[in-house]
Design an enzyme around this catalytic site. Structure first.
Site, PDB file in Angstrom:
ATOM      1  N   LYS A 150       0.834  -1.208   0.000  1.00  0.00           N
ATOM      2  CA  LYS A 150       0.000   0.000   0.000  1.00  0.00           C
ATOM      3  C   LYS A 150       0.858   1.242   0.000  1.00  0.00           C
ATOM      4  CE  LYS A 150      -4.181   1.672   0.563  1.00  0.00           C
ATOM      5  NZ  LYS A 150      -3.822   2.600  -0.520  1.00  0.00           N
ATOM      6  N   LYS A 200       5.548   2.562   8.421  1.00  0.00           N
ATOM      7  CA  LYS A 200       4.350   3.302   8.831  1.00  0.00           C
ATOM      8  C   LYS A 200       3.184   2.340   9.088  1.00  0.00           C
ATOM      9  CE  LYS A 200       3.666   6.866   6.123  1.00  0.00           C
ATOM     10  NZ  LYS A 200       3.172   7.918   5.205  1.00  0.00           N
ATOM     11  N   LYS A 202       5.114   2.426  -3.031  1.00  0.00           N
ATOM     12  CA  LYS A 202       4.973   3.821  -3.464  1.00  0.00           C
ATOM     13  C   LYS A 202       5.102   3.877  -4.970  1.00  0.00           C
ATOM     14  CE  LYS A 202       4.521   7.786  -1.325  1.00  0.00           C
ATOM     15  NZ  LYS A 202       3.888   7.927   0.007  1.00  0.00           N
ATOM     16  N   SER A 237      -7.264   4.916   4.573  1.00  0.00           N
ATOM     17  CA  SER A 237      -7.262   4.109   3.336  1.00  0.00           C
ATOM     18  C   SER A 237      -7.601   2.652   3.667  1.00  0.00           C
ATOM     19  CB  SER A 237      -5.880   4.131   2.681  1.00  0.00           C
ATOM     20  OG  SER A 237      -5.759   5.231   1.823  1.00  0.00           O
TER      21      SER A 237
HETATM   22  N1  GLU Z   1       0.348   8.820   0.306  1.00  0.00           N
HETATM   23  C1  GLU Z   1      -0.115   8.646   1.628  1.00  0.00           C
HETATM   24  C2  GLU Z   1       1.057   8.309   2.549  1.00  0.00           C
HETATM   25  O1  GLU Z   1       2.168   8.598   2.242  1.00  0.00           O
HETATM   26  C3  GLU Z   1      -1.261   7.666   1.720  1.00  0.00           C
HETATM   27  C4  GLU Z   1      -0.968   6.258   1.350  1.00  0.00           C
HETATM   28  C5  GLU Z   1      -2.181   5.354   1.286  1.00  0.00           C
HETATM   29  O2  GLU Z   1      -3.258   5.792   1.665  1.00  0.00           O
HETATM   30  O3  GLU Z   1      -2.015   4.228   0.836  1.00  0.00           O
HETATM   31  O4  GLU Z   1       0.894   7.829   3.635  1.00  0.00           O
END
Ligand code: GLU
Length: 483
Positions: free
Chosen positions: A82, A106, A118, A374
């Protein structure tokens, strides 16, 4: 330090600092506080799949252009992986790898059961019209489909810098065109508009999470005593860098909770007013004039970075990476840094700040609100029902019955307002906010406990890595490969 890339299309040099190296340096620092074998740690640290590709597009003016793009799946210890897709002219492989790694840690910290990933598309999205952006997004998605780099149980993209609900809508629509009979196809992308199977509260989730992170930090009296601040968010003087989705919403929630936003920084400069700036008014002012500068009686700084160095209690860098470095760390007055952006503080700058007694609330925890919500969106899509739909009425009816019984037993009549307050069942937004709050509160104390339990662990960042490494290592060990 490793050099990365060369320059962008318009000739701007890429960062010469390796962001992925910085992430790994933090990792190595934390790994010393664990007893895992070198090969297991290396297994966790490395990016597992790196897909770099290039595709041609025809611009509105007829010219052909080639677009560089990436998707990095950093960890497969859990599925799906994710992470967002960044649309930026500065994006490069090293950056996408670093951000994918941060997603892994994270997710582990906030107990979101995903691996980290990413994506990046190297364009300046503000230089392309809507039709061109749609074309690029759909092509990017179909390239991911071709290589099996997207799917509800494989890898689930989301918005990041330069992308938003509109792009997620195009992505999921492209995915559905390739998998027409898949009832779970909505779960292939998160951060979608509400009308496209998105979830209430996703848009402001990262900013709201940053607020919860700041609030948890200042709510620990023992920690506040050490830095000579009163506990509580009320009255705290806050500077926010970045008026995008994360910074703007973090500032708004902090202001609502009684914090005072004394400074705001953007590309064009920074503004500061010790009596406080109304965030919504500054937002409107920027919309009308194109700049945050010249807002009422606030002091102007045409060099944006100067804004970070003004007097405050909490500094929230919520723009891009590498904003607090050795070049400015010594001038920072804040006692607390809450990292809304990914990687805003360099390792050397953090060392200096911690040495001065500052508290740094690290990115991988502080900005985890987005991925947390999310996760809720993904769950909603897989269960095919909005949160609260099945039980709201039932709960309200039970509460009505209870309220009537109470009235009968006590002989007192509730007022209309009291009854309304008492019986109300939760909306989807209320459930999302409550789930997010619980996640952020629990994770903060998990990290803080790790730090408090070992005096050699000096920072919340190291503690976060230690916690994440332990969780990921456990899941690898459960595979039975490592003893
Ligand atoms: N781009 C966001 C982050 O860096 C959200 C990632 C997501 O929701 O998968 O945490």
């Amino acid at each position: 330090m490793t050099k990365t890339g060369n320059q962008t299309k318009t000739g701007k040099p890429f960062s010469t600092v390796s962001f992925f190296n910085d992430v790994n340096r933090f990792f190595d620092l934390a790994a010393r506080h664990t007893t895992y074998s070198h090969d297991l740690l290396e297994m966790i640290k490395d990016a597992k799949s790196v897909y770099r590709f290039k595709f041609p597009i025809r611009r509105a003016n007829g010219k052909i252009e080639s677009v560089d793009a990436w998707r990095v799946e950093h960890s497969h210890h859990m599925h799906p992986t994710k992470g967002g897709v960044r649309y930026s002219e500065m994006v490069n492989e090293d950056e996408v790898m670093a951000l994918a790694a941060l997603m892994t840690y994270k997710n582990a910290i906030v107990n979101v059961p995903f691996g980290g990933a990413k994506g990046g598309i190297r364009i300046n999205p503000w230089e392309y019209d809507e039709r061109e952006l749609e074309h690029i997004t759909r092509r990017y998605t179909s390239e991911l489909i071709k290589k099996n780099f997207i799917g509800p149980g494989i890898d689930v993209p989301a918005p990041d810098y330069g992308s938003g609900e509109r792009e997620m809508s195009w992505m999921v629509d492209t995915y559905q065109a390739f998998y027409p009979g898949d009832v779970n196809s909505h779960a292939a992308v998160t951060g979608k508009p509400l009308s496209q199977h998105g979830i209430a509260g996703r848009r402001e989730a990262t900013g709201r999470g940053v607020y919860f992170a700041a609030r948890e930090c200042v709510d620990v009296p023992e920690d506040m005593k050490k830095i000579k601040l009163a506990p509580g968010i009320e009255g705290k003087r806050v500077i926010v860098q970045g008026m995008g989705n994360v910074g703007f919403n973090a500032a708004r929630f902090i202001q609502q909770a009684g914090g005072v936003i004394v400074g705001l920084c953007e590309y064009e400069g920074a503004i500061y007013d010790k009596n406080g700036l109304d965030v919504n008014e500054v937002f409107e002012h920027r919309k009308a004039t194109g700049s945050i500068l010249n807002f009422k009686k606030a002091k102007n700084f045409t060099r944006s970075a100067e804004g970070l160095e003004q007097d405050c209690d909490i500094l929230i860098p919520a723009a891009l990476e590498n904003q607090i470095t050795l070049a400015n760390a010594a001038n920072i007055k804040a006692r607390i840094i809450v990292e809304g952006a990914n990687g805003p503080t360099s390792p050397e700058a953090e060392e200096l700040l911690i040495g001065r007694g500052c508290i740094v609330v690290p990115d991988m925890y502080a900005n985890a609100g987005g991925v947390t919500v999310s996760y809720f969106e993904w769950l909603k899509n897989l269960s095919h029902v909005a949160f609260g739909r099945m039980h709201r009425r039932y709960e309200e009816q039970s509460n009505q019955d209870l309220a009537s019984l109470m009235e009968k037993m006590t002989g007192t009549q509730l007022s209309k307002e009291q009854r309304k307050l008492l019986v109300k069942g939760p909306t989807e937004l209320e459930l999302v906010v409550s789930g997010l709050e619980d996640t952020m509160v629990t994770a903060y104390h998990e990290i803080r406990d790790i730090k408090m339990n070992k005096k050699e662990i000096e920072s919340l960042r190291t503690a976060s890595y230690v916690g994440a490494i332990k969780k990921i290592a456990t899941s690898y060990m459960n595979l039975g490969i490592w003893p």
